[in-house]
Design a protein around this motif. Structure first.
Motif, mmCIF file in Angstrom:
data_model
loop_
_atom_site.group_PDB
_atom_site.id
_atom_site.type_symbol
_atom_site.label_atom_id
_atom_site.label_comp_id
_atom_site.label_asym_id
_atom_site.label_seq_id
_atom_site.Cartn_x
_atom_site.Cartn_y
_atom_site.Cartn_z
ATOM 1 N N THR A 145 -3.827 2.369 -2.119
ATOM 2 C CA THR A 145 -4.309 1.168 -2.793
ATOM 3 C C THR A 145 -3.445 -0.015 -2.389
ATOM 4 O OG1 THR A 145 -2.937 1.645 -4.731
ATOM 5 C CG2 THR A 145 -5.192 2.436 -4.776
ATOM 6 N N GLY A 194 -8.915 -0.628 -2.213
ATOM 7 C CA GLY A 194 -8.534 0.671 -1.692
ATOM 8 C C GLY A 194 -8.573 0.666 -0.175
ATOM 9 N N PHE A 221 -12.172 -1.282 -5.038
ATOM 10 C CA PHE A 221 -11.275 -0.528 -5.912
ATOM 11 C C PHE A 221 -11.223 -1.236 -7.260
ATOM 12 C CE2 PHE A 221 -6.793 0.098 -7.388
ATOM 13 C CZ PHE A 221 -6.838 1.464 -7.565
ATOM 14 N N THR A 281 0.823 -1.214 0.000
ATOM 15 C CA THR A 281 0.000 0.000 0.000
ATOM 16 C C THR A 281 0.853 1.257 0.000
ATOM 17 O OG1 THR A 281 -0.129 -0.141 2.408
ATOM 18 C CG2 THR A 281 -1.955 -1.096 1.140
ATOM 19 N N TYR A 331 -6.189 1.641 -11.016
ATOM 20 C CA TYR A 331 -5.435 2.846 -10.732
ATOM 21 C C TYR A 331 -5.900 4.004 -11.605
ATOM 22 C CZ TYR A 331 -2.380 -0.504 -8.488
ATOM 23 O OH TYR A 331 -1.892 -1.503 -7.696
#
Length: 662
Positions: A541, A548, A568, A220, A571
């Motif tokens: 992320t 996320g 999520f 992350t 990107y």
């Protein structure tokens, strides 16, 4: 004529035989490719003629001297002067002042549902595979290029189709929860077969025996992209390269099998360092990197494996500011490029990235995106009202202290600027009018000024000004990318995020711009300070789970006291899950999340330091079937929410008569 001047030599054998040696010498000096070797004006030509005359007089054995009258060089020289002068005049007066007019590229819409993207042409150019959710589920469709018949090939949740080199099957990505995997299906239909787990892209090798892929990796705090290959016979995977703090997309394998290419951008922010990377398909070694100061589309190799076709945005923040993109043919090894035509969009984030594919020698198919953002206010009783409406991109609303004015960003002026909306009168006024991009607005804690992120220095930094935009001054000296300013309640500190790889993370500085302190090191973004100024929420992320995460940390120490997961989908999405605001009492976090259909919604969740409160999550504002909630603001009394609803149109188009592709 222009091409001949640049690339070819004249046929000097067509000169009169008796005068050829000296005329050729003269004309080579006049027509030399290298400007340092070329005669610069007619005065130089006269000197060259004199040199030729002296050489002729000294060369008594010259066959030209023996056979030609003495006055011939002067006569020929005068003729040459006349011809050279006329030629220079014609070139200057016509080519420079009146460049040749090329036939415009013909752009034809292929699909009309508004929900189609990611085209791939079959090797014979007769069939088009593409992704569409026109019937409510994203899946792969096939289109007959001649008859126009369209039929579904897969059941969904599918994306990113790619024809095999022999045209018999289609490679595509299938969503499995929050992750995606690569599958293969025959073009005649049947049951698809899984090839790879947990990838963001996959493409065929020219032989069809291997698959190259991109896979999110890292942690992350440090997002990476892995480039790898898998042998379809044995199933062995091998890693070619890893790229830290970079989001790679648009993987393409050259037809000769030598090169792989991909576009690259910052994993979390909007730096001006966007790149096209070409690397050896066997070793993974980088062969060439072409850097650009604006967003890039996916790139596709031409049939000669020498150039790539791609589009470049006109803004460092992509299509949020200006939707126009320039399509070009680029030779990455020499840097030479040729502009081809313009497209409406280049890069809106996530999977919404324009892709090109060749259908013929001068024909391209591509996907075109258009989107708009409108502001809507939701009341506590469930009532709502439109605040703005039109084709502009109105985003990032934030309420003033009194709750009567909303500050937001928009491209309605043709540029990305800050605007205010009076909620009582509906009056909309422009606050900033610089030619650079201005966005990420916030009010100062005392309500007397504004904070925002601006590219006025060539890259994004944090700025502050009076309420009307006067007295603007830069606060940060990040050097590359500072975004999303938010101020503590006492006005003492400003917290912001940096996308600069050398200092990526969430930072705290004094409100005069001094005293930078790192609170969270890594690929974190979208900070938001709590109403009491004690905590800051921010987003990251997790590549391993493709999810996320929302964090909350102490502003004083940077110590993380709260975290929760949010769905999520990829990107750099326009709809960024995790974008967070605080309720006025500081006991509830509100953030963007995704519903079961992948639409952006608003969720609320209790904030209690040191506790897992996921069970308290509830939907605060749902979305509708046609829009996504992308950003939002909460009124000072907590009774109203202003949301930016994104409506997107996706279409496939055909570009015919594209110069230079053959």
């Amino acid at each position: 004529v222009l091409a001949a001047i640049v690339h070819t030599e004249p046929d000097y054998t067509r000169l009169p035989p008796r005068a050829r040696p000296r005329l050729e010498r003269l004309l080579r000096r006049c027509l030399a490719k290298d400007a340092r070797e070329r005669a610069s004006d007619l005065g130089d030509v006269a000197l060259i003629l004199r040199e030729i005359e002296r050489d002729k007089e000294n060369d008594v054995q010259s066959p030209v001297r023996a056979a030609a009258p003495r006055r011939l060089p002067s006569v020929v020289g005068g003729a040459v002067l006349l011809v050279v002068g006329a030629a220079l005049g014609w070139l200057g007066g016509n080519l420079l002042r009146k460049p040749p007019v090329l036939e415009p590229v013909k752009i034809t819409p292929l699909t009309h549902s508004g929900l189609d993207w990611s085209p791939s042409a079959s090797p014979d150019g007769r069939t088009l595979a593409f992704a569409s959710n026109r019937d409510g589920r994203p899946r792969i469709w096939l289109r007959d290029m001649k008859g126009g018949t369209e039929i579904p090939l897969t059941d969904g949740n599918d994306d990113c189709p790619r024809f095999s080199p022999d045209g018999s099957s289609v490679l595509f990505l299938r969503g499995e929860g929050s992750l995606r995997s690569a599958w293969r299906v025959l073009t005649v239909g049947g049951q698809p077969r899984k090839i790879l787990d947990r990838v963001s892209e996959a493409v065929w090798s020219p032989s069809g025996s291997e698959i190259a892929f991109l896979r999110p990796s890292g942690a992350t705090s440090s997002v990476e992209t892995t480039v790898g290959q898998v042998d379809l016979q044995g199933g062995e995977e091998r890693v070619l390269a890893k790229y830290g703090q970079r989001f790679l997309y648009g993987l393409s394998w050259s037809p000769d099998g030598k090169w792989l290419s991909a576009s690259a951008a910052s994993a979390v922010q909007n730096t001006p360092h966007n790149s096209l990377i070409v690397f050896d398909a066997k070793s993974g070694a980088v062969a060439k990197t072409v850097d650009r100061p604006a967003r890039l589309s996916m790139a596709t190799w031409d049939r000669a494996s020498r150039s790539l076709v791609l589009a470049q945005s006109t803004s460092v923040v992509g299509d949020v500011s200006n939707p126009i993109g320039r399509v070009l043919r680029l030779d990455p090894f020499t840097g030479r490029e040729r502009a081809l035509f313009w497209v409406q969009s280049v890069y809106t984030g996530g999977t919404d990235i324009v892709r090109f594919d060749a259908v013929g020698d001068s024909t391209l198919v591509f996907d075109d995106y258009d989107w708009r953002g409108t502001l809507e206010e939701m009341g506590g009783t469930g009532n709502s009202r439109l605040l703005t409406h039109g084709n502009s991109r109105d985003r990032q609303p934030v309420y003033a202290r009194e709750g009567d004015v909303i500050l937001f960003s928009s491209n309605r002026s043709g540029n990305l600027d800050l605007w205010t909306l009076n909620l009582a009168t509906g009056d909309v006024r422009q606050v900033t009018d610089d030619t650079a991009e201005d966005w990420d607005p916030a009010f100062t804690a005392d309500g007397r000024g504004i904070l925002w992120s601006s590219s006025r220095g060539g890259h994004l930094e944090i700025w502050t000004a009076n309420l009307d935009g006067t007295g603007a001054r830069q606060l940060t000296r990040d050097g590359l990318d500072a975004e999303n300013p938010t101020q503590t309640a006492d006005g003492a500190f400003v917290v912001y995020a940096s996308g600069n790889p050398s200092r990526a993370g969430v930072w705290r500085m004094k409100s005069d711009g001094s005293g930078d302190t790192l609170l969270a090191k890594g690929d974190y973004f979208l900070p938001e300070v709590s109403p009491d100024g004690r905590h800051v929420a921010y987003v990251a992320t997790d590549p391993a789970s493709n999810s996320g995460k929302v964090f909350a940390a102490e502003v004083a120490t940077g110590r993380v006291v709260f975290t929760t997961d949010v769905p999520f989908l990829g990107y750099q999405a326009v709809v960024q899950p995790g974008r967070t605001r605080w309720m006025p009492d500081g006991r509830t976090l509100v953030f963007v999340a995704m519903d079961a259909q992948g639409r952006g919604i608003l969720c609320a969740q209790d904030f209690r330091p040191g506790e897992d409160t996921a069970s308290t999550r509830r939907v605060l504002v749902p979305t509708d079937p046609h829009t996504d909630i992308e950003s939002f603001g909460i009124s000072p009394d907590g009774t109203r929410v202003a949301v930016s609803r994104i409506e997107e149109t996706r279409s496939l188009k055909l570009a015919e008569g594209v110069p230079g592709l053959d």
